[in-house]
Design a protein around this motif. Sequence first.
Motif, PDB file in Angstrom:
ATOM      1  N   GLU A  70       3.374  -9.243   7.344  1.00  0.00           N
ATOM      2  CA  GLU A  70       3.971  -9.598   8.634  1.00  0.00           C
ATOM      3  C   GLU A  70       5.371 -10.178   8.454  1.00  0.00           C
ATOM      4  OE1 GLU A  70       3.274 -12.676  12.394  1.00  0.00           O
ATOM      5  OE2 GLU A  70       1.885 -12.639  10.701  1.00  0.00           O
ATOM      6  N   GLN A  71       5.515 -11.061   7.450  1.00  0.00           N
ATOM      7  CA  GLN A  71       6.834 -11.652   7.231  1.00  0.00           C
ATOM      8  C   GLN A  71       7.842 -10.600   6.758  1.00  0.00           C
ATOM      9  OE1 GLN A  71       7.905 -14.758   8.030  1.00  0.00           O
ATOM     10  NE2 GLN A  71       9.843 -13.750   7.589  1.00  0.00           N
ATOM     11  N   ARG A 131       9.014  -8.757   9.781  1.00  0.00           N
ATOM     12  CA  ARG A 131       9.967  -9.544  10.571  1.00  0.00           C
ATOM     13  C   ARG A 131      11.363  -9.522   9.943  1.00  0.00           C
ATOM     14  NH1 ARG A 131       8.019 -14.510  13.630  1.00  0.00           N
ATOM     15  NH2 ARG A 131       5.922 -14.022  14.353  1.00  0.00           N
ATOM     16  N   LEU A 143      15.039 -13.131  14.510  1.00  0.00           N
ATOM     17  CA  LEU A 143      13.878 -12.241  14.588  1.00  0.00           C
ATOM     18  C   LEU A 143      12.984 -12.358  13.360  1.00  0.00           C
ATOM     19  CD1 LEU A 143      15.600  -9.034  15.996  1.00  0.00           C
ATOM     20  CD2 LEU A 143      14.149 -10.637  17.246  1.00  0.00           C
ATOM     21  N   ALA A 144      13.497 -12.938  12.290  1.00  0.00           N
ATOM     22  CA  ALA A 144      12.690 -13.091  11.069  1.00  0.00           C
ATOM     23  C   ALA A 144      11.646 -14.181  11.205  1.00  0.00           C
ATOM     24  CB  ALA A 144      13.585 -13.370   9.867  1.00  0.00           C
ATOM     25  N   GLY A 145      11.675 -14.958  12.274  1.00  0.00           N
ATOM     26  CA  GLY A 145      10.647 -15.960  12.511  1.00  0.00           C
ATOM     27  C   GLY A 145      10.978 -17.302  11.893  1.00  0.00           C
TER      28      GLY A 145
END
Length: 346
Positions: A51-52, A55, A178-180
């Motif tokens: 998920e990372q 992102r 957007l990378a969180g």
Amino acid sequence: MTTPERPRRHLPIALVVWTLGATAFLGLGAVVATAPSSWLVEDIPQSVMSEQLTRTALAARQLQRALDSGASDLNAVAAGIRTLNDIDTPGRLLTQLVATRTRYRGAAYLSPNGTVVAKAGEDVDAGAIAASDKPALAAAAPQGVSPRVFVAVPVPGDRAGRIVAEFKPQALISPLALAGPGNTRLLNADRLVIGATSGFTAFEPLSRPDLDQAAQSAKTAGAGAALHDVDGRRHLVSWAPVTTTEQTRQLGLTVVTDRPETSLTLPHSSERNELVLLGVLIASLTVVIFGWLYAVVISPLWALARDAGRIAGGDLATPVIVRRYDHLGLIARDLERVRRGLLGRS
């Protein structure tokens, strides 16, 4: 004449019990709050790493789209200049571009020999990007306190020349969100930081070897993610290159995201957070309850014991102060009555 007998020193049992109780409950709160970090150690699932990575790759793609949109914007201006054969058209179109597209610091329309025909916004260093027959991107040499990225498109036909615009630094930093969670850095071709989601110094090198290794991997092997141990804590590092199919728009930029384990959502994260909250609650209640006990019971008892010992030792000059009207206050009044009676007899 006999001297007053000095009162015996005694062990304040109530104070000792109070101290031991407060220490025990505060220790319990500290153990409950800090223990989960040691015994709730779990593997970071592959799904979290994937998920990372997704992102971070999304942030890199969005950044490239933002850069590519510069070519689209300038192509529209170039089309207007070719179509509208008016001397005021270039300046009007550039002014409209800078006003409506807030991603640009400034823009300029240059003749084939490099003379500025029209401009809008701040001055643009057109020499930082070489002339080309295709839309192109270029990053200026590291200097100053912020990165400088330019986009240029040719203007063919009777009004030949080229249009050059400079991006604002924020246009490069905004897509990184957007990378969180965590700190996401944007690196130039020399692996120097030119943007980040938290505080940074422009053109500073990466401070950790694992981050520098991630930046190198992005150039040689593309996007990826890995776990690293940093000062005894696990960090999830993901990286992705900012790439495009157009060779004239390649800048060699890289996005690297660093997330400590505490910012990851793991299966036991909620349990760990609940235990931390429980530990803080225990400590808070201990401070409130034992503080109340000290103010209401321990301190008055200690004062009464001191006054009783003083009177028993023959010191009748200082009165017993009565500040309350509960059982302890009644004892204090009776003790004061005893002091006055002994003082009257003497």
